[in-house]
Design a protein around this motif. Sequence first.
Motif, PDB file in Angstrom:
ATOM      1  N   ALA A 320       0.842  -1.209   0.000  1.00 20.05           N
ATOM      2  CA  ALA A 320       0.000   0.000   0.000  1.00 20.05           C
ATOM      3  C   ALA A 320       0.876   1.258   0.000  1.00 20.05           C
ATOM      4  O   ALA A 320       0.522   2.266  -0.630  1.00 20.05           O
ATOM      5  CB  ALA A 320      -0.920  -0.016   1.218  1.00 20.05           C
ATOM      6  N   VAL A 321       2.004   1.199   0.680  1.00 22.61           N
ATOM      7  CA  VAL A 321       2.922   2.352   0.654  1.00 22.61           C
ATOM      8  C   VAL A 321       3.412   2.570  -0.783  1.00 22.61           C
ATOM      9  O   VAL A 321       3.426   3.695  -1.304  1.00 22.61           O
ATOM     10  CB  VAL A 321       4.123   2.128   1.615  1.00 22.61           C
ATOM     11  N   ARG A 322       3.785   1.477  -1.415  1.00 26.65           N
ATOM     12  CA  ARG A 322       4.248   1.572  -2.817  1.00 26.65           C
ATOM     13  C   ARG A 322       3.140   2.153  -3.696  1.00 26.65           C
ATOM     14  O   ARG A 322       3.407   3.033  -4.541  1.00 26.65           O
ATOM     15  CB  ARG A 322       4.654   0.170  -3.302  1.00 26.65           C
ATOM     16  N   ALA A 323       1.902   1.668  -3.479  1.00 23.91           N
ATOM     17  CA  ALA A 323       0.773   2.163  -4.287  1.00 23.91           C
ATOM     18  C   ALA A 323       0.591   3.661  -4.060  1.00 23.91           C
ATOM     19  O   ALA A 323       0.369   4.422  -5.008  1.00 23.91           O
ATOM     20  CB  ALA A 323      -0.491   1.396  -3.931  1.00 23.91           C
ATOM     21  N   LYS A 324       0.730   4.074  -2.808  1.00 23.32           N
ATOM     22  CA  LYS A 324       0.551   5.492  -2.496  1.00 23.32           C
ATOM     23  C   LYS A 324       1.642   6.340  -3.164  1.00 23.32           C
ATOM     24  O   LYS A 324       1.430   7.501  -3.524  1.00 23.32           O
ATOM     25  CB  LYS A 324       0.612   5.677  -0.975  1.00 23.32           C
ATOM     26  N   LEU A 325       2.787   5.724  -3.375  1.00 21.05           N
ATOM     27  CA  LEU A 325       3.878   6.446  -4.051  1.00 21.05           C
ATOM     28  C   LEU A 325       3.716   6.397  -5.573  1.00 21.05           C
ATOM     29  O   LEU A 325       4.607   6.847  -6.300  1.00 21.05           O
ATOM     30  CB  LEU A 325       5.231   5.863  -3.631  1.00 21.05           C
ATOM     31  N   GLY A 326       2.617   5.822  -6.023  1.00 19.41           N
ATOM     32  CA  GLY A 326       2.318   5.900  -7.459  1.00 19.41           C
ATOM     33  C   GLY A 326       2.531   4.615  -8.226  1.00 19.41           C
ATOM     34  O   GLY A 326       2.446   4.610  -9.453  1.00 19.41           O
ATOM     35  N   HIS A 327       2.820   3.494  -7.527  1.00 19.52           N
ATOM     36  CA  HIS A 327       3.054   2.249  -8.254  1.00 19.52           C
ATOM     37  C   HIS A 327       2.251   1.107  -7.638  1.00 19.52           C
ATOM     38  O   HIS A 327       2.785   0.255  -6.909  1.00 19.52           O
ATOM     39  CB  HIS A 327       4.542   1.907  -8.266  1.00 19.52           C
ATOM     40  N   PRO A 328       0.938   1.046  -7.937  1.00 22.27           N
ATOM     41  CA  PRO A 328       0.122  -0.019  -7.347  1.00 22.27           C
ATOM     42  C   PRO A 328       0.531  -1.420  -7.782  1.00 22.27           C
ATOM     43  O   PRO A 328       0.410  -2.368  -7.012  1.00 22.27           O
ATOM     44  CB  PRO A 328      -1.304   0.302  -7.825  1.00 22.27           C
ATOM     45  N   GLN A 329       1.040  -1.553  -9.021  1.00 23.62           N
ATOM     46  CA  GLN A 329       1.402  -2.881  -9.521  1.00 23.62           C
ATOM     47  C   GLN A 329       2.618  -3.429  -8.778  1.00 23.62           C
ATOM     48  O   GLN A 329       3.640  -2.747  -8.709  1.00 23.62           O
ATOM     49  CB  GLN A 329       1.804  -2.786 -10.999  1.00 23.62           C
ATOM     50  N   PRO A 330       2.552  -4.649  -8.250  1.00 18.31           N
ATOM     51  CA  PRO A 330       3.754  -5.255  -7.662  1.00 18.31           C
ATOM     52  C   PRO A 330       4.832  -5.473  -8.731  1.00 18.31           C
ATOM     53  O   PRO A 330       4.517  -5.612  -9.909  1.00 18.31           O
ATOM     54  CB  PRO A 330       3.267  -6.601  -7.140  1.00 18.31           C
ATOM     55  N   PHE A 331       6.066  -5.513  -8.320  1.00 15.45           N
ATOM     56  CA  PHE A 331       7.156  -5.836  -9.243  1.00 15.45           C
ATOM     57  C   PHE A 331       7.387  -7.351  -9.211  1.00 15.45           C
ATOM     58  O   PHE A 331       7.178  -7.994  -8.172  1.00 15.45           O
ATOM     59  CB  PHE A 331       8.440  -5.105  -8.828  1.00 15.45           C
ATOM     60  N   PRO A 332       7.829  -7.922 -10.332  1.00 13.48           N
ATOM     61  CA  PRO A 332       8.046  -9.373 -10.345  1.00 13.48           C
ATOM     62  C   PRO A 332       9.340  -9.712  -9.608  1.00 13.48           C
ATOM     63  O   PRO A 332      10.426  -9.366 -10.074  1.00 13.48           O
ATOM     64  CB  PRO A 332       8.190  -9.687 -11.843  1.00 13.48           C
ATOM     65  N   LEU A 333       9.237 -10.337  -8.465  1.00 13.58           N
ATOM     66  CA  LEU A 333      10.448 -10.665  -7.686  1.00 13.58           C
ATOM     67  C   LEU A 333      10.534 -12.174  -7.517  1.00 13.58           C
ATOM     68  O   LEU A 333       9.590 -12.796  -7.013  1.00 13.58           O
ATOM     69  CB  LEU A 333      10.373  -9.982  -6.311  1.00 13.58           C
TER      70      LEU A 333
END
Length: 605
Positions: A320-333
Amino acid sequence: TLTIQADKPAHPVSPMLYGLMTEEINYSYDGGLYAEMVRNRTFHHDWSGMQHWIVDNAGDSAATIKMVAGDGPSEALLDSMRVDITTATDAAPAGVRNDGWWGMALKPDTTYEGSFYARGDLGSVTVSLVNNTTGRVVATTTVDGITGDWKQHTFSLKTARIEASANNHLLLSFKKPGSVMFQLVSLFPPTYKNRANGNRTDLMEMMAGMHPKFLRLPGGNYLEGDTVEERFDWKATLGPLADRPGHRSPWNYPSTDGMGLLEFLEWTEDLNIEPVLAVYAGYSLKGTHIAAGAHMQPFVDDALDEIEFTMGSADTKWGAVRAKLGHPQPFPLHYVEIGNEDNLDHSGSYEERWPQFAKAIHDKYPNLKLIATAPVKRGLQPDLIDDHYYKRAEEFYTMTDHYDHVPRTGPKIFVGEWATREGSPTTDLGAALADAAWMTGMERNSDLIEMSAYAPLFVNVNPGGMQWESDLIGYDAAKSYGSPSYYAQSMFAQYLGTEVSQTQLTGGVHTRFFTSVTRDPAKGEIYVKLVNGSTDPQPLDVKVEGAAVTGPAAVITLKGDARTATNSIDDPTRIVPQTSRLRTSAGIHHTVPPLSVQVLVLTAK
Ligand code: AHR
């Protein structure tokens, strides 16, 4: 004769074999990939104070600058630059300039986006880009609305028909007496894929040209820091730039952390590759380590949070922090590395630290592959071990068979840093030949070697820009170039088949002659990589069994007339691949030139 049994593959090629490794070294991000043009934008007086800020008063005007502690726009940036102007007029403004990262690169007809935080009694500031030699103002604008309260101001500077060069600086000028404080003075050129706070286009394009599959981030020593406090503390690298305090890197210069964790991940997204996330594992370079157990738990939790920030859905806390920073999509890890070069921790504490990290990560993310940086006896067995090799050319020539003899019963191998260290600042042809020889061994063993990455990737070639010699890509503020090693890497990664073919090499062969053959049946192509590190031509017949070769072969050649031949910032394309054709209808009779790396691309069904 090189006989290729095309229908009898030895094993599949690891599709992840070639990737990238970087860290903040040699001004890789600040002063390199990260496109910020202003140097020392946050006036960190405990590192470099007012360096790169110079009073520049016209005529009889007078102004002084000084650091003021405890006054800034955010908790993270509390040390600011105060400019006191005692005499200034429209005709003779006072000013302060920033000289950039060994200059500021400007192009014609281009818009540069800038900003600063300011407070003061001046009302307005003129911002200009100025040519160092002629003093000519090549772009200018006025920023109004400066008041007694800290506020961010933005501006654009557009050049007209100027000559492209790095011979420029930024000038803040003042046309009347007063005082003004500045913090986070920033200027960006257009960036790769137009990302705000983004990366240099030329360097991103050069990386794309290497056909990588992953980026190991954020280091290297940069992950660990000299001390625990100076580790890559990812949570302090998120969000607005004004909330990032920056930190000292182990390569002895400050990092703004403008390249924070999200920017690293967006870099992988822009290159369409995946991150290999290295998490801090409680050991720092000057020898301190955190004891495993309760003291370590906050660092383990931090690593779990970091993984969640990277790959968690937007419903998780850190996703959710990442989404709030503008990147809702998870990265492929898919890969997480625990630490860096923990074989250098002579206390042996990795044997305690590894099990604690590995268990916690595996319990929560059982599908992640875990990479250890040293062999471990206790706890979970790693999926991969990260081996590093920095060698001279002659050493690599003698160890291309190193992994031929390693049992296939243990973890896979990530050759996470390797390079032939010859040539400076970037490597020369002699290094590229040994690199290529080593890569033939990696490809042949790519049932065991799942991934590899050359290091270091970047060097700023200006005086004082290099902390580590023999790097892959060199640049200054305006230009960049690839070393011969860069081109060898690119050739090997571009022509990577999906299976390793069985081969036999018979007849008279020079020393320092190496081959690797891979095939991509879906594409109907066979890639024959040939490395001739000797100064004699190497005649070679190529015989393909189990597939019919048709049409001419493409021959991609990287060669030069001396091992010391190289590319440089002023001579960037002396050693670059050339493509020619080879007839195959009457058999493949070929001569591999001296001091060369070649790929023969055969069409074979
Ligand atoms: O690539 C330079 C350094 O070499 C890395 O930071 C470190 O991991 C290794 O020792």
